[in-house]
Structure formats: C-alpha cells, structure tokens
Design an enzyme around this catalytic site. Sequence first.
Site: not given
Lengths: 350, 350
Positions: A15, A17, A98, A135, A175, A246
């Site tokens: 995970h 970004h 996602k 999420h 997360h 994350d």
Amino acid sequence: MGQQTIELPIIDDFHTHLRQGAITKLIAKQVSDGGVGLAYVMPNLQPPIKTTEEALEYKKILQSYNPDVEYLMTLYLTPDLTPEEIYKAAEAGIVGVKSYPRGVTTNSDSGVESYTIYYDVFRAMEKVNMVLNIHGEVPSSPDSNICVMNAEIEFLKNLEELHRDFPNLKIVLEHATTKESIKLIKQINSPNVACSITVHHLQLIMDDWAGQCHNFCKPVAKYPTDREALRSVIKEGHPQFFLGSDSAPHPRAKKESVKAPAGVFTTPNILPYLADIFEGFGCLDKLHDFCCVNGRKFYGLPLNLDTRKKVTLVRTPNCIPDEYPYEDENGEKQAVVPYLANKTINWKLQ
Amino acid sequence: MGQQTIELPIIDDFHTHLRQGAITKLIAKQVSDGGVGLAYVMPNLQPPIKTTEEALEYKKILQSYNPDVEYLMTLYLTPDLTPEEIYKAAEAGIVGVKSYPRGVTTNSDSGVESYTIYYDVFRAMEKVNMVLNIHGEVPSSPDSNICVMNAEIEFLKNLEELHRDFPNLKIVLEHATTKESIKLIKQINSPNVACSITVHHLQLIMDDWAGQCHNFCKPVAKYPTDREALRSVIKEGHPQFFLGSDSAPHPRAKKESVKAPAGVFTTPNILPYLADIFEGFGCLDKLHDFCCVNGRKFYGLPLNLDTRKKVTLVRTPNCIPDEYPYEDENGEKQAVVPYLANKTINWKLQ
C-alpha cells in the site's frame, strides 16, 4: 545487544502512494532506498486512475523513474467501474480495486456506506481473483456521534457483510488502526480476508499527531491499547497481516499550514523504521514474514525468496533527514518531511 | 430570523491567556474588542507567576495596555507556594490559584496526580476564600492507556477526592470537554464546585483539529456527544457553568510548524462567536447568564448588572480576519490567527 545485521529478501509494500508530477520522480526512486522491491500503488491521483489504460500509463511513468521496482497497479472504485473494465484490467495484470469512503456517495444510509451498487463489479472481481482494497472508515457524521476516532470501528460491519456476500472475494482492510479491526480479521479467519498495517501505526498514538502535522494521517492513530493490538498480532506471526505502509508524501508547505493534508511519509526508510520498531516490541524475528511472505501469499504471488535481491540491515545510528528537497512543476523548491525527521533510529540499510 | 440586536452588560471571561512581551499589547486591547470587561488572567508565563509581587506587577502592565478591563489575577500552583503567600495574595486581591497537570511532578502515582502535598496551601485558600482553578487532565501514560482522549475523564476522580477533602474550597474545573465532566459537576451539586466552558469546545469535535493546527488545544475537542453535553448544560441554564474562553494566542509561524503549541485564539471576537454558536443550538436567551452572571455569582463578585457598560450585538455578516499582525520583541512581523479565520459568522459587536 542482539543481532548486528539482518539480511532479508527485498521487501514488499502492499500500500503506497507514489503521487504524480514532479514529486513522483523523487518518491519512485526512494521506494528502493527503503528496501522495497514490490510497490502496490494507490490510484488516488487527480483525476483518479479509473481505467486499465490510465493504470498502465501510470505504471509506465513509474517504471521510467525507477525500473528496479515491481509495481502492482490498482483502479479507483467509483460507480463508473464496470465488470467489463474489471475483466480487461485483470487481463492487463492490474491486481486490485481501491475503495475510499468518499468514493461511495450514493446509496449510503445514515453515514454507513452501502456497497450494493458495486455488487456486479465485485462479482466480476471474484471471478478473476482481483483484490478489493478497502479504506475502512465511514464518513464522519456528528448526528450519529461518528468522527475520526470511531469511523473505522463503525465501518467493520460493512466488511463483515461484504465478506458474507462475497466469501470468495479477496479483501484487504487497509491500514488498520484499532483493536476491533484486528479482532474481526482474526475472527473472520478466512484466507480471503487480510489486513495491511503501516509502519507509523505501530508507533504512534493520538498524542503524537495532536498538533503534529507530519504524524497526522487517516485513519488517525488511536489509543495505546489499539497500538498494542497491532503489535500483538504481528508478534504472534499471524499470516493474514502484512506491510502496507500507506506512505503518503505531501510538500512541507502544505503540511505546515492551516489545514494539513493527511499522510505520514515513510517511503525512503521503511525497512530501517520497521527494524527499529519491531525490535522495540521484541519481534525482529517476525520482520521477514510480515515484509516478504504474508502479503505475497495472500495475493497469490510467487514468493521468490531465493531469487529476490537481498538487502542488509545494520545496527548503527541512523539520523533521519530533516527533509528531502525536490523541484516542483513550476521550478519552485519544495521538500517532503519524512517520518521521524531529525530523530535517530538504530538500524540502517547497508 | 429572530432578534436583530442583543444588548448585554459587558461580559466576563473567567479564563484567558494574555501572554507577555510584545504580543500582550495587542491581546490586552482585544479583550475589549471581544465584548469582555472582566478577564480572569492565567499565570502561565515564562517564568510562571508564583508570587503576589509578580502577579501585581503583571496586572500593572496589563492595565497600562488596556485600563478598560478589570483583571483578576492568579498564581501558578507549584510546591513553592506557601500558606503565607496565599494569605498575602488574598490580601492583595489575587483571586485564584491555577493548577496545571505538568506542574504536579511529585507525589504522582501511576500518572494520576496527587494533590496531598498541596493540602496546607488548600487549607489556607479555603480560609481566605481563594479559588482553585484546575486544568483537569492527568499526564498521558501509554502503559495505562491514558492519552489526550481520556486524560480529562481519568482526572475526575481527583476532583471528587479534592472536593471531599475540602468541601469549602471553591474549585473550578476549567475548560471541560467531556460529558463525564459535565455529569460529575452536576452530580457534586455544590455551590463551591463549578466548571468553565470555552467558546470553541461548543463548536469543535475531533475532526476539526485533526490536521488543523489553529483548532488544536488542550484539552482536545472530543466526540460529538461530548460537545452535545456541553451545549445541553448551557441550554438548561445550569448556574455552575460559565464562560472561560481559554483563549490562547500563539504566533502563526509557531502554529503552522512541525509541532503546533496548543491553544485556540478567540479573544477579539468572543461575544460574536458565542452569539453565533448559542443561536445555532437554540439558546440565545442563555447568553446573558452564561457570560454575565453565573461566573460572578460563583466567585462572589458584585453583579453590577445595571452599572456595567453595555455592549450591543447586531445580526449582520461578520467576516473574521485572516490574522492580526503585530511586531515582536525583535521587530519581526508576526501575526496571530483567530478562531474561524476567514469564515463569516452572523453576529457582530456594534
């Protein structure tokens, strides 16, 4: 003092970004610096990655910045997503979809997300073994006493429902931050339902992000007992829990402002942080499976433990930089501030 | 649209931070701008106000900056404070003693403050009718699962104990933020135990300070149900609850940084904020007693409702400034950012 070095296969971050634009060049490089060889890439760009073409295009850019990383791509769940697109995406090697709380704007009943409008898409995903990355927070709703502290707990019934309706759909609760989430994943006890855990949630509690913008992320870090539950499940070596950092970089100027965007940035130092934290709660021996095995098993990926490149952690004082500078699209000097900036940890990558 | 104007006696703020140095000149002036005529001044300067002389010296400075305000002075509770100093302070017109959690560094048992070392001082205070103003939070202690979210609740047993041991000591639980605190004050039901409530805790919940440094204060704003409890006790017009803004200015540069200091700054607009918020939960009629009566009655001060200067609130769009600039000790340009900066509220002082 225990071990002085630890050799591991290059690790997997399920995970992350990597952003877009000028900052991506910096961040994609840093994936390797953190000891990571597999990056599971979030699709929340502006605009979001919603089609196979967009995902492949994004992947190409990432590869051009850092060809040493294996990028697993995802699509953003919106009502535009069709079963046809799922089949096409699976064919093209896209691994997951996602779901963000704000993406679910219709069919929601008193602040609780309803996934029913996506059931056709989920059926398609189940068929082609595509993973749903969630999420897991419901939107805040003061009238129902829902806020950032209990948004994850309130979400869990949706996860249960989803797994009941799609027992063969692979789902990751991303997360996780609460003891209730850990408990539920263990209780569900299915090879199809797993949970990613970040670096920072193993260390932070509420006090650490209250007034400290660089520690502020969503879901927010919670009580000491919640942190303890995350640590415990790792300590017991539970196979359904694995690393998903994350890591979410934002320019310092945006973080240190009236309204800081959510995100803790761990990319360039993920493995040293983890070694430091795992040693702190006495389970350095669990680093290998948490970072190199559990995630791949869940995703059905080859382990390649013997053939993977190796990285070596060395016990030595490692002062985390104050910031990492870069130049933005307008030629302006910017910087991202890493987790534990200016602090010294005990492990470093050789 | 209800009332268009509200005339009130100039109001009382029973908890405010007027700071020291260059910023004080600005803030002391702004006390009047907010519709406030009586300021109960916190002693947490650097170094803290610990003696009668220091308090009187500070008062003189404040009076020189704004003679229109009545300043009620306080001392900082530390082990240095003696019964003799209490008698002297009372004689000199000092009204209260403020207890901070961090000030209690000795005789604390597993993170819970013990007040027993101060019992001689409290006996003296009881004798001369001096008020104990309590910041009611225990220090965070991860091993006991205590963090910023439950630090106030954990403190409450200390308040109960203190009132049991000193039933005649006037105690204010300052800036209450939890339904448990409200419940306890009502349950104690003594004219000697009261509770101040800030402007911002009537409006903020956790979500509002998560990543928003200018809304971050201690105690932190909590759940929607906690906010509801604060509103409800005001709505019922309970006499033991009154305004203590805890307005706490910090320079913008410090707030928008790696580690923001705690404090919400409401001084220049206190009464307009309150009118806006009270109207929002339907109890504009409670503004008068909450701001002008309940506090004075508790403190045993003359009400002077007829002779006090009057202020007039007008219903008109009032855009709160982005910031208030000032020049610091080094001649550097600084600014403080007010609560609800750049937002428009519905009431303004004439």
